[in-house]
Design an enzyme around this catalytic site. Structure first.
Site, PDB file in Angstrom:
ATOM      1  N   HIS A  87       4.389  -4.267   8.606  1.00  0.00           N
ATOM      2  CA  HIS A  87       5.252  -4.050   7.433  1.00  0.00           C
ATOM      3  C   HIS A  87       4.458  -3.537   6.234  1.00  0.00           C
ATOM      4  CE1 HIS A  87       4.389  -8.350   6.136  1.00  0.00           C
ATOM      5  NE2 HIS A  87       4.519  -7.820   4.946  1.00  0.00           N
ATOM      6  N   ASP A 223       3.474  -8.385  14.082  1.00  0.00           N
ATOM      7  CA  ASP A 223       3.476  -7.660  12.808  1.00  0.00           C
ATOM      8  C   ASP A 223       2.078  -7.125  12.474  1.00  0.00           C
ATOM      9  OD1 ASP A 223       4.045  -6.659  10.328  1.00  0.00           O
ATOM     10  OD2 ASP A 223       4.953  -8.496   9.538  1.00  0.00           O
ATOM     11  N   SER A 655      -0.082 -10.731   2.966  1.00  0.00           N
ATOM     12  CA  SER A 655       0.287 -10.051   4.197  1.00  0.00           C
ATOM     13  C   SER A 655      -0.882  -9.209   4.662  1.00  0.00           C
ATOM     14  CB  SER A 655       1.492  -9.142   3.968  1.00  0.00           C
ATOM     15  OG  SER A 655       2.660  -9.866   4.155  1.00  0.00           O
TER      16      SER A 655
HETATM   17  N1  ARG Z   1       8.629 -12.012   4.517  1.00  0.00           N
HETATM   18  C1  ARG Z   1       7.481 -11.177   4.746  1.00  0.00           C
HETATM   19  C2  ARG Z   1       6.901 -10.677   3.433  1.00  0.00           C
HETATM   20  O1  ARG Z   1       7.293 -11.162   2.403  1.00  0.00           O
HETATM   21  C3  ARG Z   1       7.804 -10.062   5.667  1.00  0.00           C
HETATM   22  C4  ARG Z   1       8.598  -8.953   5.075  1.00  0.00           C
HETATM   23  C5  ARG Z   1       8.842  -7.809   5.991  1.00  0.00           C
HETATM   24  N2  ARG Z   1       9.990  -8.039   6.837  1.00  0.00           N
HETATM   25  C6  ARG Z   1      11.285  -7.867   6.443  1.00  0.00           C
HETATM   26  N3  ARG Z   1      12.235  -8.207   7.239  1.00  0.00           N
HETATM   27  N4  ARG Z   1      11.599  -7.360   5.283  1.00  0.00           N
HETATM   28  O2  ARG Z   1       6.461  -9.588   3.190  1.00  0.00           O
HETATM   29  N1  GLU Z   2       5.170 -11.094   3.865  1.00  0.00           N
HETATM   30  C1  GLU Z   2       4.439 -11.409   2.692  1.00  0.00           C
HETATM   31  C2  GLU Z   2       3.628 -10.255   2.121  1.00  0.00           C
HETATM   32  O1  GLU Z   2       4.023  -9.139   2.130  1.00  0.00           O
HETATM   33  C3  GLU Z   2       3.610 -12.594   2.958  1.00  0.00           C
HETATM   34  C4  GLU Z   2       4.506 -13.736   3.024  1.00  0.00           C
HETATM   35  C5  GLU Z   2       4.383 -14.599   1.801  1.00  0.00           C
HETATM   36  O2  GLU Z   2       4.994 -14.284   0.760  1.00  0.00           O
HETATM   37  O3  GLU Z   2       3.671 -15.579   1.925  1.00  0.00           O
HETATM   38  O4  GLU Z   2       2.609 -10.410   1.520  1.00  0.00           O
END
Ligand code: ARG
Ligand code: GLU
Length: 723
Positions: A87, A223, A655
């Site tokens: 991502h 991921d 991330s």
């Molecule tokens: N929750 C994770 C973060 O904050 C993954 C985000 C990417 N995935 C999504 N379904 N948007 O970045």
């Molecule tokens: N998916 C998140 C990011 O893009 C990490 C998840 C979190 O917020 O801890 O950094």
């Protein structure tokens, strides 16, 4: 004393001083020796602080890169091979995809160096060193210095300091505030601009489970994506050139094949973006009861409309998938945050802590004089700012996130401002860039969705935000349309060329000197301008004035906490600088009678798999590999691990961060947090806060067995630290 009172007191005692618990904290890598090493070793670490951060020899920090200014990445071979999340690399995977070569759907694997794709604009920043420069930055600041003068003195000192710090030509120095401006740290960095895409699994692996599984454990996502840093013939940063060579790092992470089990030490090294762990209870209450719910409801309204259209039409589904995911990500996170803040009684905990703080304050005449009214003052300020803060939140969500017509209007306004400030040449430069961006934008634009989102959000704004913050034009429009929001939406969109690429592009050929005038008759543009005028006059001056006082109070409060609790271990809030979090591999209990294990397996993907589903359709090849149990050396006890969790304190920006074992080897790749603990940005609680990582063996398995790109695994240094 009755029983519930006693329980409440016990509860309070367990949180009496804000001593960071093991697991809590995002620590400065150059202070680990003095603050953390002992505890890290007691939790199982076998390295020394020097192995993690050193300026004298290669250390773990030399393998950690800030990826494109947002995510984290790490170097995993002596050939500059770089690992981050799918991502995080998604924008580039998408950009270099075509209908014939759809890397999102099919994945991408460079079978040799020539096939690696240079990613224009992508950069990776490594850290040379960090240094406390508080004293120099604070020079000339007296107790009596006024808040307004304070910042300008600091800015001047910082500029002088940056000019004077020794550095190489290719290095850059920045100075950033920590502990809400009580401490300043200089950071020397090197940025690499020739970054190439090396590999990415299909989305059905890299984002398996999509929004339904996002922020949720148990998880089964691969991921990850691979890139490579290139440098010039002297191994120094350079713009893209076919002659550049793979970068030779000072350090790269060996990869452990031995996996993890409950209780194993873990360290997450990366660039966490923003946390707020030292807020007073009044602020937490406002986030939980006012600001988060507002953001959630605005996005819910927009998402519902998008979802309806997306379900009815496959083309729209493709056009809006990425926008939907972006908006849904924090929409979901904030809901978890509110739940967690309520469940962990964050406000009550903070109140109890504040009581204890005030007791300390009142014990000494000096502190009493300085801090007696600090918290009550701050609480009053939060009360005063609430209305305008809410209006600001609505404005930001509507103008910069959810209504696309306004996003276009904003970029046109910026271009007009450029012309006014810097003249024709600058204008045409920006216009050329905008032309490109507009083509990309309209490819994925659906005017019906945007009009409906506009109508729904304007209605919310009009009904929920006080009339002081309604631009005159909105009032007039409401009169003209008899107070009907959908008539208003139709009217604005019908008489706006911003909804049509060809018309707009033709219009933009107007000579720049006449363009502002020409655009000002457009209904969409007019309303956007009216809103931003109102923002400049009604929202931002009021908000900034109060917020400046709040920030100054919060800075004082943090300093006061350190004085009142000298034995407390404080870590600075995240601010996109390099940090170390550490914890253990750990399952948890999300609710009564439910216990989550710390690890998931490929079997779980097969269980979740739904043929043809847009979130849970695993690739056939993966299902076949499961059937044939062709896991190579990546399995444990005949099962292939996929994801695992730990008690490392992480946030957005982490991330792509490496999960590192007790010896400094790569064991996983951080990519998310678990639902019950997303409030860790405000109130970390070790019992339920978990970060989610891809097991590195799943990454190797996908590269080797799924993609047939074994040459990439061969480039890494595989180790067996447990054997
Ligand atoms: N929750 C994770 C973060 O904050 C993954 C985000 C990417 N995935 C999504 N379904 N948007 O970045
Ligand atoms: N998916 C998140 C990011 O893009 C990490 C998840 C979190 O917020 O801890 O950094």
């Amino acid at each position: 004393m009755n029983k519930s009172r006693l329980l409440a007191l016990l509860f309070v005692f367990s949180f009496l001083s804000k001593n960071a618990m093991a697991g809590e904290g995002m620590w400065l890598p150059f202070l680990l020796k003095s603050l953390n090493e002992k505890e890290m070793k007691s939790m199982g670490m076998k390295m020394n602080a020097e192995d993690i951060y050193s300026v004298n020899k290669g250390s773990l920090k030399d393998a950690i890169g800030h990826f494109n200014g947002g995510c984290t990445s790490e170097i995993i071979s002596d050939q500059g091979l770089l690992l981050t999340n799918h991502h995080c690399g998604f924008g580039f995977i998408q950009r270099y995809s075509t209908l014939e070569k759809n890397y999102i759907k099919e994945g991408f694997w460079a079978m040799d160096r020539n096939e690696e794709i240079p990613c224009e604009g992508l950069f990776v920043t490594l850290i040379s060193r960090m240094e406390d420069v508080t004293e120099k930055v604070m020079q000339g600041i007296k107790k009596k210095t006024k808040e307004a003068d304070r910042q300008s003195i600091i800015d001047k000192n910082i500029n002088a300091l940056i000019a004077s710090l020794p550095k190489e030509d290719y290095e850059k120095v920045t100075v950033k505030p920590f502990f809400k401006g009580n401490q300043y740290i200089a950071i020397v960095t090197v940025t690499y601009n020739d970054i190439r895409m090396v590999g990415a699994p299909p989305e059905s692996i890299g984002a398996f489970g999509k929004d339904t599984d996002n922020w949720v454990w148990p998880r089964h996502s691969g991921d990850f994506a691979l890139f490579r840093i290139y440098a010039d013939e002297n191994n120094l940063p350079a713009e893209y050139s076919a002659n550049n060579k793979p970068f030779k790092p000072k350090h790269f992470l060996p990869v452990s094949l031995d996996g993890v089990e409950e209780g194993d030490f873990t360290l997450v090294f990366g660039f966490p973006g923003r946390t707020n762990e030292y807020l007073p209870s009044s602020a937490v209450k406002q986030i939980k009861d006012v600001l988060d719910p507002a953001r959630i409801s605005i996005r819910a309204a927009a998402l519902k409309i998008m979802d309806n259209y997306m379900r009815s039409d496959d083309k729209i589904k493709l056009q809006y998938a990425s926008k939907f995911a972006r908006i849904a990500n924090y929409w979901k996170k904030w809901q978890g945050e509110v739940l967690g803040l309520n469940k962990s009684k964050a406000v009550e905990k903070k109140q109890a802590y504040e009581e204890k703080f005030m007791k300390q304050v009142n014990q000494k005449r000096k502190s009493k004089k300085k801090y007696a009214n600090l918290l009550s003052d701050t609480e009053r300020l939060y009360g005063e700012i609430e209305e305008v803060a809410l209006a600001r939140e609505y404005y930001n969500e509507i103008f910069f996130r959810n209504v696309e017509l306004f996003r276009i209007a904003n970029s046109l306004t910026r271009m007009l401002d450029t012309y006014d400030a810097n003249g024709e040449e600058a204008f045409y430069k920006q216009k050329a860039r905008l032309d490109g961006a507009l083509s990309g934008f309209y490819k994925n634009y659906n005017v019906d969705i945007d009009r409906d989102v506009f109508g729904a959000l304007i209605e919310k704004y009009h009904k929920e935000i006080p009339v002081t913050y309604h631009p005159e034009l909105l009032k007039e429009e409401m009169l003209k349309t008899g107070g009907d929001y959908s008539i208003l939406a139709n009217r604005i969109f019908k008489y706006s060329i911003l909804t049509d690429e060809t018309q707009l592009k033709k219009f933009l050929e107007t000579p720049p000197g006449m363009l502002r005038q020409a655009l000002s008759v457009d209904h969409g543009m007019k309303l956007a301008m009216a809103f931003s005028e109102m923002y400049k006059e009604q929202i931002s001056p009021q908000y900034n004035e109060l917020n400046e006082q709040i920030e100054s109070n919060n800075r004082t409060y943090l300093k006061a906490q350190m004085e009142m609790f000298p034995d407390g271990r404080f870590y600075p809030d995240a601010n996109s600088t390099l940090r170390v979090a550490y914890g253990n591999v750990e399952g948890y209990e999300p609710k009564d009678a439910v216990r989550y294990h710390n690890k998931t397996y490929l079997k779980g993907i097969v269980e979740k798999h739904v043929d043809g589903d847009y979130e849970f359709d695993a690739p056939d090849k993966l299902l076949e590999l499961y059937e044939s149990k062709d896991f190579g050396e990546y399995a444990e006890d005949g099962k292939l691990p996929v994801n695992f969790i730990g008690s490392n304190h992480t946030t957005g920006g982490n991330s792509g961060s490496p999960a590192i074992d007790a010896h400094g080897n790569l064991i996983g790749l951080n990519f998310d947090r678990a639902w019950e603990g997303t409030m860790s940005d405000i109130n970390y609680d070790r019992s339920i806060c978990r970060n989610i990582m891809v097991d590195i063996r799943y990454v190797l398995f996908i590269v080797d067995k799924f993609a047939g790109a074994k040459h990439l695994v061969d480039e890494m240094k595989l180790v067996h630290p447990k054997k």
